[in-house]
Each structure stands twice: as C-alpha cells, then as structure tokens.
Write an enzyme that holds these catalytic residues in place. Structure first.
Site, PDB file in Angstrom:
ATOM      1  N   HIS A 205      47.822   1.013  24.657  1.00 39.72           N
ATOM      2  CA  HIS A 205      49.101   0.612  25.247  1.00 39.72           C
ATOM      3  C   HIS A 205      49.319  -0.885  24.989  1.00 39.72           C
ATOM      4  CE1 HIS A 205      52.430   1.117  28.117  1.00 39.72           C
ATOM      5  NE2 HIS A 205      52.102  -0.068  28.596  1.00 39.72           N
TER       6      HIS A 205
ATOM      7  N   MET B  97      57.331   3.082  35.694  1.00 38.19           N
ATOM      8  CA  MET B  97      56.656   1.828  36.080  1.00 38.19           C
ATOM      9  C   MET B  97      56.263   1.927  37.557  1.00 38.19           C
ATOM     10  SD  MET B  97      56.202  -0.156  33.562  1.00 38.19           S
ATOM     11  CE  MET B  97      55.393  -1.387  34.581  1.00 38.19           C
TER      12      MET B  97
ATOM     13  N   ASP C 255      51.786  -4.099  25.456  1.00 35.50           N
ATOM     14  CA  ASP C 255      52.881  -4.609  26.277  1.00 35.50           C
ATOM     15  C   ASP C 255      53.553  -5.805  25.629  1.00 35.50           C
ATOM     16  OD1 ASP C 255      52.819  -3.012  28.796  1.00 35.50           O
ATOM     17  OD2 ASP C 255      50.721  -3.675  28.779  1.00 35.50           O
TER      18      ASP C 255
ATOM     19  N   HIS D 108      55.144  -0.703  24.442  1.00 35.74           N
ATOM     20  CA  HIS D 108      56.024  -0.767  25.617  1.00 35.74           C
ATOM     21  C   HIS D 108      56.839  -2.057  25.544  1.00 35.74           C
ATOM     22  CE1 HIS D 108      56.076  -1.187  30.332  1.00 35.74           C
ATOM     23  NE2 HIS D 108      57.272  -0.992  29.835  1.00 35.74           N
TER      24      HIS D 108
ATOM     25  N   MET E  68      59.202  -4.589  26.907  1.00 37.64           N
ATOM     26  CA  MET E  68      59.876  -5.168  28.074  1.00 37.64           C
ATOM     27  C   MET E  68      60.716  -6.319  27.548  1.00 37.64           C
ATOM     28  SD  MET E  68      56.596  -4.836  30.562  1.00 37.64           S
ATOM     29  CE  MET E  68      55.547  -4.561  29.151  1.00 37.64           C
TER      30      MET E  68
ATOM     31  N   SER F 170      45.654  -0.690  28.508  1.00 36.73           N
ATOM     32  CA  SER F 170      46.647  -1.719  28.212  1.00 36.73           C
ATOM     33  C   SER F 170      45.932  -2.992  27.772  1.00 36.73           C
ATOM     34  CB  SER F 170      47.490  -2.016  29.450  1.00 36.73           C
ATOM     35  OG  SER F 170      48.131  -3.267  29.271  1.00 36.73           O
TER      36      SER F 170
ATOM     37  N   ASP G 139      52.433   3.563  34.566  1.00 33.71           N
ATOM     38  CA  ASP G 139      51.956   2.236  34.153  1.00 33.71           C
ATOM     39  C   ASP G 139      52.014   1.255  35.327  1.00 33.71           C
ATOM     40  OD1 ASP G 139      51.339  -0.085  32.794  1.00 33.71           O
ATOM     41  OD2 ASP G 139      53.167  -0.114  31.566  1.00 33.71           O
TER      42      ASP G 139
ATOM     43  N   MET H  93      56.453  -8.513  25.914  1.00 33.76           N
ATOM     44  CA  MET H  93      57.321  -9.134  26.926  1.00 33.76           C
ATOM     45  C   MET H  93      58.053 -10.327  26.323  1.00 33.76           C
ATOM     46  SD  MET H  93      54.684  -9.201  30.103  1.00 33.76           S
ATOM     47  CE  MET H  93      53.710  -7.766  30.540  1.00 33.76           C
TER      48      MET H  93
HETATM   49  C1  DX5 Z   1      52.884  -4.538  33.285  1.00 30.92           C
HETATM   50  C2  DX5 Z   1      52.437  -3.778  32.059  1.00 30.92           C
HETATM   51  C3  DX5 Z   1      51.215  -2.973  32.247  1.00 30.92           C
HETATM   52  C4  DX5 Z   1      49.986  -3.735  32.688  1.00 30.92           C
HETATM   53  C5  DX5 Z   1      49.209  -2.815  33.589  1.00 30.92           C
HETATM   54  O1  DX5 Z   1      54.156  -5.011  33.074  1.00 30.92           O
HETATM   55  O2  DX5 Z   1      53.461  -2.907  31.610  1.00 30.92           O
HETATM   56  O3  DX5 Z   1      50.934  -2.154  31.112  1.00 30.92           O
HETATM   57  O4  DX5 Z   1      49.159  -4.167  31.650  1.00 30.92           O
HETATM   58  O5  DX5 Z   1      48.153  -3.521  34.138  1.00 30.92           O
HETATM   59  P1  DX5 Z   1      47.304  -2.974  35.365  1.00 30.92           P
HETATM   60  O6  DX5 Z   1      46.706  -1.656  34.943  1.00 30.92           O
HETATM   61  O7  DX5 Z   1      46.291  -4.038  35.559  1.00 30.92           O
HETATM   62  O8  DX5 Z   1      48.244  -2.821  36.523  1.00 30.92           O
HETATM   63 ZN    ZN Z   2      53.017  -1.407  29.986  1.00 25.64          ZN
END
Ligand code: DX5
Ligand code: ZN
Length: 221
Positions: free
Chosen positions: A33, A139, A35, A68, A70, A8, A177, A37
C-alpha cells in the site's frame, strides 16, 4: 474471496526500504500500500512517482502496487502513475467532481480503479460508481498520518458495501485503511474487508513477526 494484508510503506524505514521489502517478501506479502499525499487534499506530503517507479523496477512482479492517492484532482496524474508501475490506483470521492469518470479513465489505462471515502463522507455518495469500481477503500482514520486510532463506525460502511456487493453481484474488493492492529483485525475481516491496510502495526519492531501474526488471523477466513 481470499483476504490479504497490505502493509502501508508510510511507516517503513525509507533509509533502508530494501531491507523492509525483503522482510515482507519472506512472509509472502502480495499487496504493497503506497500513500501519496499532496499537502493540499491532506495536510501532509509523502512519497510520489519516483519512489513508486523505483520500487516497481526493483521488485518487478513481486508485489501488487496498491496506490492510494490523497491528492486534489487526481485525474492530472493518472498517466504518471501508470508509467511508474501502479497496479491499483485509488482516488478520493472528495478530491474530484467527476470521480466515476476518473475511475473509467484509470481502467482504460489498464489499472484497477479504486474509490475511497473519508470518515465524514456518507458511503451512499459513491453508490453511482460501485458497478464500475474494482476496489472501495474505507478510511478508518482521517487521512494524512499513520499511527492514529481506528474510528468506530467505519465498520458500518464496510457492512453496507458488503450488502450492496452481494445484492447486486458487484465485483469490487473492500479495503480498510487506518488504525488497524492485531486487536481489531478480526472484526474488520468479519465485516467483509478483503484487503487490510496496516502501517505502524506492521513496521514497528519485528516486521516478520507482525506479518505472521496478522496473517494468522486474516488467512483464517
Ligand atoms: C493514512 C494512510 C494510511 C496509513 C495507515 O492517511 O492512508 O495508509 O499509513 O497507517 P496506520 O496503519 O499506522 O494507521
Ligand atoms: Zn492509505
């Protein structure tokens, strides 16, 4: 099904992404990956379309961009992410009403469609779209931030998805994740996970060594 690590980028060095991506390439990482947000669905804001576009342009077909979202009402942005170069687009069940229909739109645009559930969401809620999903993302932390602790009980969802997949002959990949470390990666693989997301555990200290350590376990399945 072969299992993969998906680093990620949330925990990568954004000042020198090229360097971090080169390290991942050296270790034959296939999935990235990403993310996204929006500050609404989750309390944080991260990267978006221009960053993904730039990664795709500069890495071409080196990586599968596992995006991903969010984001509230993700259906508003499907075309933007397609044009940016996303290969997999995962939305949250909690983020939109007609999530099965949104998966169909994503597939129609030529991407793989993923559905994700937050820790407090009953996994059975997405039963109605498991036949069309290409990927299901469990998650294992509350979405929004890297570096949190793995929530026990997430593996029950993985096992459920694995059972349903076998019973019905479904084709979706199972991804997990949040809070994955070298210590718990074996147990998530055993439960049936195909794609293991890890952020902080990959990007802290020596990236190449971290990926090697993860892959020693993940690729042994
Ligand atoms: C959190 C993200 C993850 C995050 C995971 O909302 O969706 O992908 O980067 O990070 P770690 O592996 O550090 O928990
Ligand atoms: Zn993620």
């Amino acid at each position: 099904m072969e299992k993969y690590l998906a680093p990620s980028l949330l925990s990568a060095n954004f000042y020198n992404l090229e360097n971090d991506l080169a390290a991942l390439k050296d270790e034959n990482v296939k999935y990235l990956h990403l993310d996204v947000m929006d500050g609404m669905f989750v309390p944080n804001i991260s990267l978006g379309v221009p960053v993904i576009e730039s990664i795709k342009k500069n890495t071409r077909d080196d990586y599968i961009l596992d995006t991903h979202l969010m984001v509230e009402r993700p259906e508003r942005y499907i075309t933007n992410f397609k044009e940016a170069g996303a290969d997999i687009l995962t939305i949250h069940q909690e983020a939109t009403k007609d999530y099965c229909e949104v998966l169909t739109i994503i597939k129609d645009q030529g991407m793989k469609a993923g559905i994700s559930v937050n820790p407090e969401t009953d996994i059975k809620k997405i039963d109605d779209c498991l036949s069309i999903a290409d990927l299901v993302l469990v998650m294992s932390v509350h979405p929004g931030f890297g570096g949190q602790k793995f929530i026990d009980g997430s593996l029950d969802k993985v096992k459920y998805l694995q059972d349903v997949r076998i019973k019905n002959g479904y084709k979706y990949m199972i991804e997990i994740d949040g809070g994955i470390t070298i210590k718990n990666v074996k147990s998530v693989c055993e439960a049936g996970v195909d794609i293991v997301v890890a952020g902080s555990a990959v990007f802290k200290n020596d990236i190449r060594k971290n990926v090697k350590d993860f892959n020693n376990i993940i690729k042994s399945f």
